[in-house]
Design a protein around this motif. Sequence first.
Motif, PDB file in Angstrom:
ATOM      1  N   TYR A  22      53.701  31.528  53.491  1.00  0.00           N
ATOM      2  CA  TYR A  22      53.165  31.336  52.034  1.00  0.00           C
ATOM      3  C   TYR A  22      52.113  31.703  51.902  1.00  0.00           C
ATOM      4  O   TYR A  22      51.443  32.009  50.748  1.00  0.00           O
ATOM      5  N   ARG A  23      51.145  31.704  53.036  1.00  0.00           N
ATOM      6  CA  ARG A  23      49.446  32.308  52.866  1.00  0.00           C
ATOM      7  C   ARG A  23      49.473  33.575  52.558  1.00  0.00           C
ATOM      8  O   ARG A  23      48.746  33.874  51.623  1.00  0.00           O
ATOM      9  N   TYR A  24      50.746  34.676  53.098  1.00  0.00           N
ATOM     10  CA  TYR A  24      50.553  35.953  52.660  1.00  0.00           C
ATOM     11  C   TYR A  24      51.095  35.955  51.280  1.00  0.00           C
ATOM     12  O   TYR A  24      50.619  37.106  50.623  1.00  0.00           O
ATOM     13  N   ALA A  25      52.171  35.172  50.694  1.00  0.00           N
ATOM     14  CA  ALA A  25      52.617  35.166  49.400  1.00  0.00           C
ATOM     15  C   ALA A  25      51.398  34.913  48.335  1.00  0.00           C
ATOM     16  O   ALA A  25      51.322  35.483  47.405  1.00  0.00           O
ATOM     17  N   ASN A  26      50.617  33.940  48.947  1.00  0.00           N
ATOM     18  CA  ASN A  26      49.398  33.578  48.119  1.00  0.00           C
ATOM     19  C   ASN A  26      48.399  34.787  48.004  1.00  0.00           C
ATOM     20  O   ASN A  26      47.784  35.002  46.947  1.00  0.00           O
ATOM     21  N   TRP A  27      48.156  35.088  49.171  1.00  0.00           N
ATOM     22  CA  TRP A  27      47.207  36.459  49.247  1.00  0.00           C
ATOM     23  C   TRP A  27      47.564  37.467  48.215  1.00  0.00           C
ATOM     24  O   TRP A  27      46.753  38.263  47.420  1.00  0.00           O
TER      25      TRP A  27
ATOM     26  N   TRP B 152      42.757  50.446  40.715  1.00  0.00           N
ATOM     27  CA  TRP B 152      44.049  50.675  41.317  1.00  0.00           C
ATOM     28  C   TRP B 152      44.081  51.094  42.749  1.00  0.00           C
ATOM     29  O   TRP B 152      44.655  50.711  43.798  1.00  0.00           O
ATOM     30  N   LYS B 153      42.847  51.788  43.109  1.00  0.00           N
ATOM     31  CA  LYS B 153      42.538  51.873  44.563  1.00  0.00           C
ATOM     32  C   LYS B 153      42.494  50.583  45.543  1.00  0.00           C
ATOM     33  O   LYS B 153      43.206  50.394  46.474  1.00  0.00           O
ATOM     34  N   LEU B 154      41.875  49.710  44.957  1.00  0.00           N
ATOM     35  CA  LEU B 154      41.524  48.455  45.694  1.00  0.00           C
ATOM     36  C   LEU B 154      42.788  47.612  45.610  1.00  0.00           C
ATOM     37  O   LEU B 154      43.051  47.103  46.587  1.00  0.00           O
ATOM     38  N   MET B 155      43.571  47.826  44.761  1.00  0.00           N
ATOM     39  CA  MET B 155      44.828  46.865  44.694  1.00  0.00           C
ATOM     40  C   MET B 155      45.845  47.553  45.653  1.00  0.00           C
ATOM     41  O   MET B 155      46.591  46.826  46.352  1.00  0.00           O
ATOM     42  N   ALA B 156      46.028  48.883  45.546  1.00  0.00           N
ATOM     43  CA  ALA B 156      46.810  49.562  46.538  1.00  0.00           C
ATOM     44  C   ALA B 156      46.547  49.228  48.059  1.00  0.00           C
ATOM     45  O   ALA B 156      47.270  48.668  48.746  1.00  0.00           O
ATOM     46  N   LEU B 157      45.515  49.424  48.256  1.00  0.00           N
ATOM     47  CA  LEU B 157      44.931  48.988  49.888  1.00  0.00           C
ATOM     48  C   LEU B 157      44.878  47.404  50.117  1.00  0.00           C
ATOM     49  O   LEU B 157      45.485  47.094  51.134  1.00  0.00           O
TER      50      LEU B 157
ATOM     51  N   PRO C 168      44.321  40.673  44.901  1.00  0.00           N
ATOM     52  CA  PRO C 168      44.307  41.545  43.759  1.00  0.00           C
ATOM     53  C   PRO C 168      43.455  40.564  42.639  1.00  0.00           C
ATOM     54  O   PRO C 168      42.491  41.288  41.936  1.00  0.00           O
ATOM     55  N   MET C 169      43.735  39.475  42.498  1.00  0.00           N
ATOM     56  CA  MET C 169      42.830  38.608  41.355  1.00  0.00           C
ATOM     57  C   MET C 169      41.209  38.657  41.557  1.00  0.00           C
ATOM     58  O   MET C 169      40.653  38.670  41.093  1.00  0.00           O
ATOM     59  N   LEU C 170      41.070  38.131  42.865  1.00  0.00           N
ATOM     60  CA  LEU C 170      39.532  38.200  43.510  1.00  0.00           C
ATOM     61  C   LEU C 170      38.761  39.673  43.289  1.00  0.00           C
ATOM     62  O   LEU C 170      37.637  39.598  42.782  1.00  0.00           O
ATOM     63  N   MET C 171      39.574  40.555  43.597  1.00  0.00           N
ATOM     64  CA  MET C 171      39.129  42.027  43.327  1.00  0.00           C
ATOM     65  C   MET C 171      38.881  42.283  41.972  1.00  0.00           C
ATOM     66  O   MET C 171      37.813  42.800  41.730  1.00  0.00           O
ATOM     67  N   THR C 172      39.784  42.194  41.052  1.00  0.00           N
ATOM     68  CA  THR C 172      39.813  42.210  39.682  1.00  0.00           C
ATOM     69  C   THR C 172      38.538  41.431  38.984  1.00  0.00           C
ATOM     70  O   THR C 172      37.661  41.880  38.260  1.00  0.00           O
ATOM     71  N   GLN C 173      38.521  40.253  39.434  1.00  0.00           N
ATOM     72  CA  GLN C 173      37.299  39.445  38.961  1.00  0.00           C
ATOM     73  C   GLN C 173      35.822  40.045  39.300  1.00  0.00           C
ATOM     74  O   GLN C 173      35.209  39.820  38.588  1.00  0.00           O
ATOM     75  N   LEU C 174      35.873  40.367  40.582  1.00  0.00           N
ATOM     76  CA  LEU C 174      34.610  41.100  40.986  1.00  0.00           C
ATOM     77  C   LEU C 174      34.272  42.271  39.988  1.00  0.00           C
ATOM     78  O   LEU C 174      33.053  42.311  39.461  1.00  0.00           O
ATOM     79  N   LEU C 175      35.279  43.223  39.826  1.00  0.00           N
ATOM     80  CA  LEU C 175      34.880  44.364  39.128  1.00  0.00           C
ATOM     81  C   LEU C 175      34.523  43.787  37.667  1.00  0.00           C
ATOM     82  O   LEU C 175      33.592  44.468  36.901  1.00  0.00           O
ATOM     83  N   VAL C 176      35.368  43.101  36.911  1.00  0.00           N
ATOM     84  CA  VAL C 176      34.867  42.278  35.709  1.00  0.00           C
ATOM     85  C   VAL C 176      33.293  41.805  35.590  1.00  0.00           C
ATOM     86  O   VAL C 176      32.726  42.262  34.701  1.00  0.00           O
ATOM     87  N   VAL C 177      33.193  41.228  36.495  1.00  0.00           N
ATOM     88  CA  VAL C 177      31.787  40.486  36.600  1.00  0.00           C
ATOM     89  C   VAL C 177      30.635  41.855  36.953  1.00  0.00           C
ATOM     90  O   VAL C 177      29.341  41.725  36.532  1.00  0.00           O
ATOM     91  N   LEU C 178      31.103  42.717  37.706  1.00  0.00           N
ATOM     92  CA  LEU C 178      30.211  43.684  37.827  1.00  0.00           C
ATOM     93  C   LEU C 178      30.163  44.665  36.531  1.00  0.00           C
ATOM     94  O   LEU C 178      29.102  45.383  36.494  1.00  0.00           O
ATOM     95  N   GLY C 179      30.929  44.375  35.487  1.00  0.00           N
ATOM     96  CA  GLY C 179      30.738  45.095  34.330  1.00  0.00           C
ATOM     97  C   GLY C 179      31.500  46.397  34.026  1.00  0.00           C
ATOM     98  O   GLY C 179      31.161  47.087  33.206  1.00  0.00           O
ATOM     99  N   PHE C 180      32.462  46.685  34.962  1.00  0.00           N
ATOM    100  CA  PHE C 180      33.180  47.730  34.694  1.00  0.00           C
ATOM    101  C   PHE C 180      34.029  47.615  33.702  1.00  0.00           C
ATOM    102  O   PHE C 180      34.704  46.461  33.509  1.00  0.00           O
ATOM    103  N   ALA C 181      34.374  48.596  32.880  1.00  0.00           N
ATOM    104  CA  ALA C 181      35.341  48.558  31.911  1.00  0.00           C
ATOM    105  C   ALA C 181      36.099  49.660  31.691  1.00  0.00           C
ATOM    106  O   ALA C 181      35.728  50.841  31.992  1.00  0.00           O
TER     107      ALA C 181
END
Length: 275
Positions: free
Chosen positions: A97-102, A129-134, A107-120
């Motif tokens: 379940y941990r892996y399912a949760n991760w 997409w590179k972050l997500m794939a990895l 992906p959510m936490l990395m998206t959040q990071l990019l949003v706050v960093l101000g990328f658009a």
Amino acid sequence: MPNYENFFAFEYWQYEVVRHMFAFTAAVFAAAFVYFALTMRQVAERYRLASIISCVVMISATLELFLLWLMWNRAFEFDITTMTYARAEGFIFANGYRYANWMIDVPMLMTQLLVVLGFAGRDMLSRWWKLMALGVFMILTAYIGQYYEPQAAGIIDESAFGFWFWGIVSWIAFLVLLWLLYKNVEEGRARMGGEASKLMGAAWTLMWITWTIYGLVYLVPGIPGINESSTWIVIRQGGYTFADVTSKAVFGVILSYTAMTLSKEPERNTTRKAA
Ligand code: RET
């Protein structure tokens, strides 16, 4: 094979501490959900996705920890003659379940990071997409590897190749991922004001340290000397617990606070072109 936890008998305290850690973590996430939902309106629209993402992360993690708690309860029985908890016939405990949760939260936490960093826009997408794939690759490979835990711990006398092979592949993906994240954080910070940049520096430190803990914790069943110890199972679940609370809830609080800080600077509330 089932996770190596299933092959141990636990002293009363060991079993209880793990059970309480699961309950604690689920409760922290439920509480943090309320925090993120209620503070959402203080964040400018441009950053609001970050608060919404924190809510998503909290719900999925609350559910996951609750499921782990249920499984831990069901999978072991107290034996009054030995005063230990041993596996109940027909049930198992699984970290899956941990892996399912991760798969949701990484992906959510990395998206959040990019949003706050101000990328658009397009710039955001090409970084995203590179972050997500990895990230997805890192989790899937380790998900396969963790099925070889009993072999790695020497409980089942078969080759532990799968545990190490997939574990190392996952670690390599992780190190590349960290490097990419670092570059994104530095580029984003360079365009921020002092206060927000400092906060993002702290968020990054928290991120790489806590994410590394997950990677180290994976290795425990493969390390001679500690992989026969039921106390180390408690420590391992403790490592997950610490990393869970900090990488999801504390990280989310720092990011939402940063977003609130940025929201107060009027010039940042308008859409900016990608650098
Ligand atoms: C694995 C396997 C071994 C190698 C590494 C790992 C890293 C896992 C990470 C998980 C992060 C999870 C988060 C969840 C929050 O919701 C897959 C354990 C390096 C970094 C942040």
